[in-house]
Design a protein around this motif. Structure first.
Motif, PDB file in Angstrom:
ATOM      1  N   ALA A  77       0.932  -1.622  -0.081  1.00  0.00           N
ATOM      2  CA  ALA A  77      -0.186  -0.199  -0.184  1.00  0.00           C
ATOM      3  C   ALA A  77       0.607   0.732  -0.020  1.00  0.00           C
ATOM      4  N   SER A  78       2.119   1.333   0.331  1.00  0.00           N
ATOM      5  CA  SER A  78       3.141   2.549   0.076  1.00  0.00           C
ATOM      6  C   SER A  78       3.983   1.830   0.602  1.00  0.00           C
ATOM      7  N   GLY A  79       5.165   2.931  -0.258  1.00  0.00           N
ATOM      8  CA  GLY A  79       6.563   1.950  -0.243  1.00  0.00           C
ATOM      9  C   GLY A  79       6.885   2.188   1.258  1.00  0.00           C
ATOM     10  N   ILE A 145      20.906   0.311   0.853  1.00  0.00           N
ATOM     11  CA  ILE A 145      21.111   1.862   0.183  1.00  0.00           C
ATOM     12  C   ILE A 145      20.195   2.213  -0.713  1.00  0.00           C
ATOM     13  N   GLU A 146      20.248   3.101  -0.582  1.00  0.00           N
ATOM     14  CA  GLU A 146      19.494   4.364  -2.211  1.00  0.00           C
ATOM     15  C   GLU A 146      20.406   4.838  -2.362  1.00  0.00           C
ATOM     16  N   THR A 147      19.996   4.563  -3.836  1.00  0.00           N
ATOM     17  CA  THR A 147      21.201   5.186  -5.160  1.00  0.00           C
ATOM     18  C   THR A 147      20.643   5.856  -6.105  1.00  0.00           C
ATOM     19  N   SER A 149      20.831   8.917  -3.654  1.00  0.00           N
ATOM     20  CA  SER A 149      19.983   8.323  -2.043  1.00  0.00           C
ATOM     21  C   SER A 149      19.255  10.279  -2.524  1.00  0.00           C
ATOM     22  N   ASN A 150      18.490   9.922  -1.212  1.00  0.00           N
ATOM     23  CA  ASN A 150      17.550  11.482  -0.865  1.00  0.00           C
ATOM     24  C   ASN A 150      17.790  12.076   0.462  1.00  0.00           C
ATOM     25  N   PRO A 151      18.204  13.007   0.565  1.00  0.00           N
ATOM     26  CA  PRO A 151      18.320  13.940  -1.191  1.00  0.00           C
ATOM     27  C   PRO A 151      19.952  14.067  -1.586  1.00  0.00           C
ATOM     28  N   VAL A 174      18.282  -2.362  -2.484  1.00  0.00           N
ATOM     29  CA  VAL A 174      18.500  -0.961  -3.316  1.00  0.00           C
ATOM     30  C   VAL A 174      16.908  -1.078  -2.879  1.00  0.00           C
ATOM     31  N   ASP A 175      17.235   0.331  -3.005  1.00  0.00           N
ATOM     32  CA  ASP A 175      15.994   1.559  -2.990  1.00  0.00           C
ATOM     33  C   ASP A 175      16.759   1.975  -4.407  1.00  0.00           C
ATOM     34  N   ASN A 176      15.360   2.324  -5.376  1.00  0.00           N
ATOM     35  CA  ASN A 176      15.291   2.069  -6.646  1.00  0.00           C
ATOM     36  C   ASN A 176      14.510   2.974  -7.861  1.00  0.00           C
ATOM     37  N   THR A 177      13.604   4.469  -6.316  1.00  0.00           N
ATOM     38  CA  THR A 177      12.944   4.777  -6.437  1.00  0.00           C
ATOM     39  C   THR A 177      13.256   6.301  -7.332  1.00  0.00           C
ATOM     40  N   PHE A 178      14.271   6.482  -7.370  1.00  0.00           N
ATOM     41  CA  PHE A 178      15.009   7.604  -7.488  1.00  0.00           C
ATOM     42  C   PHE A 178      14.903   7.347  -9.341  1.00  0.00           C
ATOM     43  N   LEU A 179      15.151   6.608  -9.512  1.00  0.00           N
ATOM     44  CA  LEU A 179      15.565   5.709 -11.020  1.00  0.00           C
ATOM     45  C   LEU A 179      14.914   5.241 -11.588  1.00  0.00           C
ATOM     46  N   HIS A 196      10.986  -0.120  -4.417  1.00  0.00           N
ATOM     47  CA  HIS A 196       9.777   0.739  -4.772  1.00  0.00           C
ATOM     48  C   HIS A 196       9.545   1.551  -3.464  1.00  0.00           C
ATOM     49  N   SER A 197       9.376   3.089  -3.618  1.00  0.00           N
ATOM     50  CA  SER A 197       8.405   3.750  -3.585  1.00  0.00           C
ATOM     51  C   SER A 197       7.500   3.985  -4.672  1.00  0.00           C
ATOM     52  N   GLY A 198       6.033   3.427  -5.359  1.00  0.00           N
ATOM     53  CA  GLY A 198       5.543   2.965  -6.342  1.00  0.00           C
ATOM     54  C   GLY A 198       5.302   4.292  -6.193  1.00  0.00           C
ATOM     55  N   SER A 199       4.404   4.804  -5.522  1.00  0.00           N
ATOM     56  CA  SER A 199       4.224   6.467  -6.028  1.00  0.00           C
ATOM     57  C   SER A 199       4.951   7.420  -7.058  1.00  0.00           C
ATOM     58  N   LYS A 200       6.396   6.865  -6.815  1.00  0.00           N
ATOM     59  CA  LYS A 200       7.057   8.277  -7.592  1.00  0.00           C
ATOM     60  C   LYS A 200       6.861   8.405  -8.614  1.00  0.00           C
ATOM     61  N   SER A 327       7.034  15.579  -2.754  1.00  0.00           N
ATOM     62  CA  SER A 327       6.812  13.483  -3.239  1.00  0.00           C
ATOM     63  C   SER A 327       7.766  14.141  -4.546  1.00  0.00           C
ATOM     64  N   LEU A 328       7.986  12.994  -5.282  1.00  0.00           N
ATOM     65  CA  LEU A 328       8.660  13.573  -6.663  1.00  0.00           C
ATOM     66  C   LEU A 328       8.016  12.095  -7.781  1.00  0.00           C
ATOM     67  N   GLY A 329       8.775  12.679  -8.748  1.00  0.00           N
ATOM     68  CA  GLY A 329       8.456  11.769  -9.952  1.00  0.00           C
ATOM     69  C   GLY A 329       7.179  11.650 -10.673  1.00  0.00           C
TER      70      GLY A 329
HETATM   71  C1  LIG Z   1      13.879   7.051  -1.430  1.00  0.00           C
HETATM   72  C2  LIG Z   1      12.134   6.722  -1.327  1.00  0.00           C
HETATM   73  N1  LIG Z   1      11.680   5.531  -0.585  1.00  0.00           N
HETATM   74  C3  LIG Z   1      10.790   5.423   0.083  1.00  0.00           C
HETATM   75  C4  LIG Z   1       9.807   6.467   0.250  1.00  0.00           C
HETATM   76  C5  LIG Z   1       8.404   6.005   0.964  1.00  0.00           C
HETATM   77  O1  LIG Z   1       7.442   5.530   0.397  1.00  0.00           O
HETATM   78  P1  LIG Z   1       5.882   6.247   0.238  1.00  0.00           P
HETATM   79  O2  LIG Z   1       6.142   7.450   0.634  1.00  0.00           O
HETATM   80  O3  LIG Z   1       5.324   6.011  -1.013  1.00  0.00           O
HETATM   81  O4  LIG Z   1       6.014   5.647   1.654  1.00  0.00           O
HETATM   82  C6  LIG Z   1       9.727   7.683  -1.096  1.00  0.00           C
HETATM   83  C7  LIG Z   1       8.661   8.564  -0.256  1.00  0.00           C
HETATM   84  O5  LIG Z   1       8.669   9.805   0.173  1.00  0.00           O
HETATM   85  C8  LIG Z   1      11.480   7.736  -0.876  1.00  0.00           C
HETATM   86  O6  LIG Z   1      11.653   8.806  -0.929  1.00  0.00           O
END
Ligand SMILES: Cc1ncc(COP(=O)(O)O)c(C=O)c1O
Length: 389
Positions: A77-79, A145-147, A149-151, A174-179, A196-200, A327-329
């Motif tokens: 339901a969320s990242g 890791i995030e790569t 990374s945020n922010p 690996v959090d692959n949300t940004f790419l 993933h945060s699929g929200s992005k 938020s982003l993406g």
């Molecule tokens: C890199 C990253 N990972 C995870 C999350 C968390 O995702 P969600 O907001 O869908 O719960 C975010 C939210 O901004 C994020 O930027």
């Protein structure tokens, strides 16, 4: 047949995918809590109860698996629900090494939940593999890791980090949300789990919240399914459909947003009120060379420093097309104030150490005409200059 990523965004892997029995082009939304059975002990459709599985969600999971090169994917339901489920792999007494620069929600999760449960998380500069090696203990179970990374847009060497993790029998997450899988495929570079945060970028339209866990090994996927079914944080059918629809245009969005971001980053570099621009696609970015080796693009996230807190605050209030929002993406360009919005729960000392100051802004470059984005940022900067005494 080698099916290219753009095609998989639309069709998944046509060879093994779940198809609608009525041959609908847009996969239907199975808005049902439960599925009927004809005979006890037989499950004709393969579906039982939507917390466990649902055709719309299963179809989406197949598409995401196909993009990430995963043995399987579980949609949440969320990242944050996905990341929380991922940490259910660990137990009290385990030690997890995390990138020190992470989305603030994960730092809060570590402090509020993992600490209470005895899972020891330690922050390390994962761009320095020697520092990662030095942090490994007998009870270490994973590197998270995030790569980028945020922010702070730091780049970790994915191949090097995977080799190191596996030398010690650790999982690399690996959090692959940004790419998104369009520009980076951590599983293909050695990672074990992608978050993933699929929200992005995946959903891409700032209209829904979702999260994913993708794993290379089917045993891990089965563990995630059991955790999801047990804890209940799964993605609803309608949201699954929204994300699936968003993914159909992932390739074109990623390309155009990146094209816009490169122009915006170049423009920001020339502004005298902007003192530093963190965009991995700039040659002067310290992770540029590693980025070139492990990604097929640099994405559309830019962080930058203004010359004063006043300039930052005034930009946030003065933008008209770019939106001051967290938020982003998505299709809309969003300007975010990390110190107040994404990282307020991170202790101030840690924020200062990382460089998340009151002059740092994060920009998610959207799909508007890039000249409009730049003109908007320009008027926001000009106004702040005019108002200053
Ligand atoms: C890199 C990253 N990972 C995870 C999350 C968390 O995702 P969600 O907001 O869908 O719960 C975010 C939210 O901004 C994020 O930027």
């Amino acid at each position: 047949m080698d099916i290219k990523l753009e095609t998989r965004c639309i069709h998944g892997n046509p060879s093994d995918s779940l198809q609608d029995e009525n041959r609908a082009i847009s996969f239907p939304i199975y808005q049902t809590a439960s599925f009927s059975h004809i005979k006890p002990g037989h499950n004709e459709s393969g579906f039982d109860y939507t917390r466990e599985s649902n055709p719309t969600r299963s179809r989406l999971e197949e598409v995401v698996s196909s993009l990430e090169g995963a043995a399987g994917t579980v949609a949440f339901a969320s990242g944050m629900a996905a990341i929380s489920a991922c940490f259910e792999l660990f137990a009290g007494g385990d030690h997890i090494i995390c990138s020190e620069d992470l989305y603030g929600g994960v730092i809060r999760l570590n402090r509020v939940i993992h600490l209470k449960n005895g899972v020891d998380t330690e922050y390390v500069d994962t761009t320095d593999l020697q520092a990662v090696r030095a942090a490994i203990r007998p009870n270490t179970k994973a590197v998270y890791i995030e790569t980028p990374s945020n922010p702070m847009m730091n780049i970790t060497d994915l191949r090097g980090c995977a080799e190191l993790a596996h030398e010690y029998g650790l999982l690399l997450i690996v959090d692959n949300t940004f790419l998104s899988p369009y520009f980076q495929n951590p599983l293909l570079l050695g990672a074990d789990i992608v978050v993933h945060s699929g929200s992005k970028f995946l959903a891409g339209h700032n209209d829904t919240i979702s999260g994913f866990l993708c794993a290379k090994d089917i045993e891990l996927v089965n563990k995630f399914r059991l955790i999801a079914k047990t804890t209940g944080g799964m993605l609803a059918p309608f949201d699954s459909w929204l994300v699936m629809r968003g993914i159909k245009t992932l390739a074109v969005r990623m390309e155009r947003q990146q094209e816009n971001a490169k122009k915006v980053a170049e423009w920001l570099l020339k502004q005298k009120q902007i003192t530093n621009v963190l965009y991995p696609g700039l040659k002067e970015h310290k992770g540029y060379e590693i980025g070139v080796r492990q990604t097929s693009g640099f994405g559309s996230m830019i962080s930058f420093y203004t010359d004063s807190k006043e300039t930052a605050l005034q930009m946030l209030q003065k933008v008209k097309i770019v939106i001051f929002a967290e938020s982003l993406g998505g299709t809309e360009s969003l300007l975010t104030y990390p110190a107040l919005q994404t990282h307020p729960d991170v202790p101030q000392e840690m924020r200062e150490h990382l460089g998340i100051t009151e002059t740092l802004l994060r920009l998610s470059v959207g799909l508007e005409n890039v000249e409009d984005i730049i003109a908007d940022l320009e008027q926001a900067l000009d106004w702040s200059r005019d108002e200053r005494v």
